[in-house]
Scaffold this motif. Structure first.
Motif, PDB file in Angstrom:
ATOM      1  N   LYS A 154       4.221  51.773  16.960  1.00  0.00           N
ATOM      2  CA  LYS A 154       5.157  52.710  17.585  1.00  0.00           C
ATOM      3  C   LYS A 154       6.267  51.967  18.324  1.00  0.00           C
ATOM      4  CE  LYS A 154       4.309  56.608  17.486  1.00  0.00           C
ATOM      5  NZ  LYS A 154       4.615  57.626  16.447  1.00  0.00           N
ATOM      6  N   GLU A 155       5.969  50.781  18.831  1.00  0.00           N
ATOM      7  CA  GLU A 155       7.006  49.972  19.476  1.00  0.00           C
ATOM      8  C   GLU A 155       8.012  49.477  18.441  1.00  0.00           C
ATOM      9  OE1 GLU A 155       4.152  48.343  23.122  1.00  0.00           O
ATOM     10  OE2 GLU A 155       4.451  47.126  21.319  1.00  0.00           O
ATOM     11  N   ILE A 156       7.521  49.123  17.256  1.00  0.00           N
ATOM     12  CA  ILE A 156       8.418  48.735  16.162  1.00  0.00           C
ATOM     13  C   ILE A 156       9.291  49.925  15.763  1.00  0.00           C
ATOM     14  CG2 ILE A 156       8.537  48.026  13.742  1.00  0.00           C
ATOM     15  CD1 ILE A 156       7.665  45.716  15.326  1.00  0.00           C
ATOM     16  N   ASP A 157       8.683  51.108  15.670  1.00  0.00           N
ATOM     17  CA  ASP A 157       9.438  52.314  15.310  1.00  0.00           C
ATOM     18  C   ASP A 157      10.531  52.607  16.334  1.00  0.00           C
ATOM     19  OD1 ASP A 157       8.049  52.845  12.973  1.00  0.00           O
ATOM     20  OD2 ASP A 157       6.571  54.136  13.960  1.00  0.00           O
ATOM     21  N   LEU A 158      10.219  52.415  17.605  1.00  0.00           N
ATOM     22  CA  LEU A 158      11.203  52.663  18.661  1.00  0.00           C
ATOM     23  C   LEU A 158      12.365  51.681  18.550  1.00  0.00           C
ATOM     24  CD1 LEU A 158      12.289  53.916  21.221  1.00  0.00           C
ATOM     25  CD2 LEU A 158      10.637  52.568  22.540  1.00  0.00           C
ATOM     26  N   LEU A 159      12.060  50.413  18.325  1.00  0.00           N
ATOM     27  CA  LEU A 159      13.122  49.421  18.167  1.00  0.00           C
ATOM     28  C   LEU A 159      13.975  49.746  16.945  1.00  0.00           C
ATOM     29  CD1 LEU A 159      14.491  46.793  19.020  1.00  0.00           C
ATOM     30  CD2 LEU A 159      12.805  45.559  17.633  1.00  0.00           C
ATOM     31  N   ARG A 160      13.338  50.134  15.848  1.00  0.00           N
ATOM     32  CA  ARG A 160      14.070  50.493  14.637  1.00  0.00           C
ATOM     33  C   ARG A 160      15.027  51.657  14.908  1.00  0.00           C
ATOM     34  NH1 ARG A 160      12.281  50.637   9.089  1.00  0.00           N
ATOM     35  NH2 ARG A 160      10.146  50.353   9.805  1.00  0.00           N
ATOM     36  N   THR A 171      18.837  60.037  24.157  1.00  0.00           N
ATOM     37  CA  THR A 171      18.124  60.554  25.313  1.00  0.00           C
ATOM     38  C   THR A 171      16.621  60.364  25.118  1.00  0.00           C
ATOM     39  OG1 THR A 171      17.840  62.801  24.444  1.00  0.00           O
ATOM     40  CG2 THR A 171      19.908  62.310  25.593  1.00  0.00           C
ATOM     41  N   ARG A 172      15.886  60.448  26.209  1.00  0.00           N
ATOM     42  CA  ARG A 172      14.430  60.344  26.113  1.00  0.00           C
ATOM     43  C   ARG A 172      13.866  61.457  25.235  1.00  0.00           C
ATOM     44  NH1 ARG A 172      15.945  58.602  31.095  1.00  0.00           N
ATOM     45  NH2 ARG A 172      14.975  56.684  31.897  1.00  0.00           N
ATOM     46  N   SER A 173      14.428  62.650  25.367  1.00  0.00           N
ATOM     47  CA  SER A 173      13.946  63.782  24.561  1.00  0.00           C
ATOM     48  C   SER A 173      14.187  63.545  23.078  1.00  0.00           C
ATOM     49  CB  SER A 173      14.640  65.076  25.005  1.00  0.00           C
ATOM     50  OG  SER A 173      14.272  65.423  26.321  1.00  0.00           O
ATOM     51  N   GLN A 174      15.347  62.989  22.731  1.00  0.00           N
ATOM     52  CA  GLN A 174      15.635  62.700  21.328  1.00  0.00           C
ATOM     53  C   GLN A 174      14.659  61.667  20.775  1.00  0.00           C
ATOM     54  OE1 GLN A 174      19.749  61.577  21.767  1.00  0.00           O
ATOM     55  NE2 GLN A 174      20.487  63.517  20.944  1.00  0.00           N
ATOM     56  N   ILE A 175      14.366  60.651  21.567  1.00  0.00           N
ATOM     57  CA  ILE A 175      13.420  59.616  21.131  1.00  0.00           C
ATOM     58  C   ILE A 175      12.030  60.206  20.949  1.00  0.00           C
ATOM     59  CG2 ILE A 175      12.269  57.476  21.811  1.00  0.00           C
ATOM     60  CD1 ILE A 175      14.901  56.702  23.252  1.00  0.00           C
ATOM     61  N   LEU A 176      11.611  61.032  21.901  1.00  0.00           N
ATOM     62  CA  LEU A 176      10.293  61.663  21.805  1.00  0.00           C
ATOM     63  C   LEU A 176      10.186  62.535  20.563  1.00  0.00           C
ATOM     64  CD1 LEU A 176       9.701  62.688  25.537  1.00  0.00           C
ATOM     65  CD2 LEU A 176       8.430  60.968  24.251  1.00  0.00           C
ATOM     66  N   ASP A 177      11.207  63.352  20.316  1.00  0.00           N
ATOM     67  CA  ASP A 177      11.188  64.246  19.153  1.00  0.00           C
ATOM     68  C   ASP A 177      11.151  63.455  17.851  1.00  0.00           C
ATOM     69  OD1 ASP A 177      11.254  66.393  20.828  1.00  0.00           O
ATOM     70  OD2 ASP A 177      13.375  66.864  20.527  1.00  0.00           O
ATOM     71  N   LEU A 179      10.067  60.253  17.318  1.00  0.00           N
ATOM     72  CA  LEU A 179       8.911  59.381  17.100  1.00  0.00           C
ATOM     73  C   LEU A 179       7.567  60.079  17.261  1.00  0.00           C
ATOM     74  CD1 LEU A 179      10.038  56.046  18.799  1.00  0.00           C
ATOM     75  CD2 LEU A 179      10.340  56.797  16.437  1.00  0.00           C
ATOM     76  N   TRP A 180       7.520  61.096  18.112  1.00  0.00           N
ATOM     77  CA  TRP A 180       6.249  61.773  18.350  1.00  0.00           C
ATOM     78  C   TRP A 180       6.249  63.230  17.875  1.00  0.00           C
ATOM     79  CZ3 TRP A 180       7.790  57.868  21.665  1.00  0.00           C
ATOM     80  CH2 TRP A 180       6.850  56.867  21.927  1.00  0.00           C
ATOM     81  N   GLY A 181       7.434  63.777  17.585  1.00  0.00           N
ATOM     82  CA  GLY A 181       7.505  65.175  17.199  1.00  0.00           C
ATOM     83  C   GLY A 181       7.347  66.085  18.405  1.00  0.00           C
ATOM     84  N   THR A 182       7.259  67.362  18.148  1.00  0.00           N
ATOM     85  CA  THR A 182       7.195  68.341  19.239  1.00  0.00           C
ATOM     86  C   THR A 182       5.789  68.875  19.475  1.00  0.00           C
ATOM     87  OG1 THR A 182       7.742  70.112  17.674  1.00  0.00           O
ATOM     88  CG2 THR A 182       9.576  69.065  18.853  1.00  0.00           C
ATOM     89  N   ASP A 183       4.810  68.374  18.726  1.00  0.00           N
ATOM     90  CA  ASP A 183       3.457  68.920  18.814  1.00  0.00           C
ATOM     91  C   ASP A 183       2.536  68.125  19.732  1.00  0.00           C
ATOM     92  OD1 ASP A 183       4.157  70.880  16.975  1.00  0.00           O
ATOM     93  OD2 ASP A 183       3.595  69.621  15.266  1.00  0.00           O
ATOM     94  N   TYR A 184       3.068  67.039  20.313  1.00  0.00           N
ATOM     95  CA  TYR A 184       2.225  66.192  21.145  1.00  0.00           C
ATOM     96  C   TYR A 184       2.650  66.291  22.604  1.00  0.00           C
ATOM     97  CZ  TYR A 184       0.645  64.136  16.766  1.00  0.00           C
ATOM     98  OH  TYR A 184       0.122  63.961  15.523  1.00  0.00           O
ATOM     99  N   PRO A 185       1.671  66.336  23.524  1.00  0.00           N
ATOM    100  CA  PRO A 185       1.986  66.459  24.960  1.00  0.00           C
ATOM    101  C   PRO A 185       2.428  65.127  25.557  1.00  0.00           C
ATOM    102  CG  PRO A 185      -0.386  66.319  24.663  1.00  0.00           C
ATOM    103  CD  PRO A 185       0.210  66.343  23.280  1.00  0.00           C
ATOM    104  N   ASP A 188       8.379  62.161  29.350  1.00  0.00           N
ATOM    105  CA  ASP A 188       9.518  61.251  29.290  1.00  0.00           C
ATOM    106  C   ASP A 188       9.140  59.820  29.663  1.00  0.00           C
ATOM    107  OD1 ASP A 188      11.052  63.333  28.527  1.00  0.00           O
ATOM    108  OD2 ASP A 188      12.280  63.445  30.338  1.00  0.00           O
ATOM    109  N   ARG A 189       8.227  59.659  30.617  1.00  0.00           N
ATOM    110  CA  ARG A 189       7.858  58.322  31.086  1.00  0.00           C
ATOM    111  C   ARG A 189       7.197  57.495  29.989  1.00  0.00           C
ATOM    112  NH1 ARG A 189      11.223  56.867  34.767  1.00  0.00           N
ATOM    113  NH2 ARG A 189      11.356  58.370  36.483  1.00  0.00           N
ATOM    114  N   THR A 190       6.696  58.157  28.955  1.00  0.00           N
ATOM    115  CA  THR A 190       6.129  57.426  27.821  1.00  0.00           C
ATOM    116  C   THR A 190       7.187  56.522  27.203  1.00  0.00           C
ATOM    117  OG1 THR A 190       4.575  59.210  27.329  1.00  0.00           O
ATOM    118  CG2 THR A 190       5.040  57.661  25.555  1.00  0.00           C
TER     119      THR A 190
END
Length: 221
Positions: A154-160, A171-177, A179-185, A188-190
């Motif tokens: 997931k760290e590689i995916d974030l760098l990519r 934004t943090r929300s864009q990154i979360l959506d 890499l993790w999608g909207t189905d996971y709790p 932002d601090r993640t």
């Protein structure tokens, strides 16, 4: 990177778009009316067009039709017209995307990146090097002169993701959506934790914090 033709008669808006896209490494060419747009398109090797519809002299739809007679260059319509008829007509004339004003610069940047990627103009390298650190995106590995670095997929995916959007703030929300999608709790601090880990493990100074918004990948010249 890519050469972009920005066709928008409002100079303030045109200038703002150009200034926003330049840090991503793109060459931007502004045009302020339809006739100028067609001339610049013919005189330059354009990789993508951002095209307003309500333009002096020649309308954006007429420009779209004219370009499509000879070229498959990606065209993103950017206009205040949000009625269904105009949108359908634009896609019938083979526009690749359609955004209405007012618009988000971040979203515009992401759509441009996506269109360039699909057209083969924005390929992501399989490996990238930071000093003595090499990251292999396809193999999900990282190494330095001392050997393999312990890094999570997931760290590689974030760098990519950040590298793909070089110079653009995510934004943090864009990154979360993304890499993790909207189905996971996930909170932002993640994202902050993963960024911290990337910086520490890979000794990166190219991931810039934009206070109150998010992060961007920026290489100092």
């Amino acid at each position: 990177m890519a050469t972009l033709l920005i066709v928008e008669d409002d100079r303030k808006t045109n200038d703002a778009i150009c200034e926003y896209l330049k840090p991503a490494g793109h060459k931007v060419i502004p045009a302020y009316d339809g006739g100028e747009a067609l001339q610049l398109f013919r005189e330059n090797s354009i990789d993508l067009v951002v095209l307003d519809i309500m333009l002096p002299h020649i309308s954006g739809l007429s420009i779209l039709h004219e370009i499509r007679r000879t070229s498959t260059t990606p065209i993103l319509m950017l206009t205040a017209l949000e009625d269904e008829y105009t949108q359908v007509r634009s896609f019938d004339e083979q526009a690749d995307d359609y955004m209405t004003k007012p618009f988000s610069m971040v979203l515009l940047g992401r759509r441009i990146t996506a269109l360039l990627r699909r057209s083969g103009q924005a390929p992501l390298p399989q490996t990238i090097t930071f000093g003595d650190v090499t990251v292999d995106f396809s193999g999900y590995t990282a190494s330095d002169s001392a050997g393999k670095i312990d890094i999570m997929p997931k760290e590689i995916d974030l760098l990519r993701l950040l590298v793909e959007h070089k110079g653009l703030v995510l934004t943090r929300s864009q990154i979360l959506d993304e890499l993790w999608g909207t189905d996971y709790p996930i909170i932002d601090r993640t994202v902050d934790t993963y960024i911290k880990n990337l910086r520490k493990k890979l000794r990166l100074d190219c991931i810039v914090t934009v206070k109150g918004i998010g992060y961007k990948y920026e290489v100092q010249s």
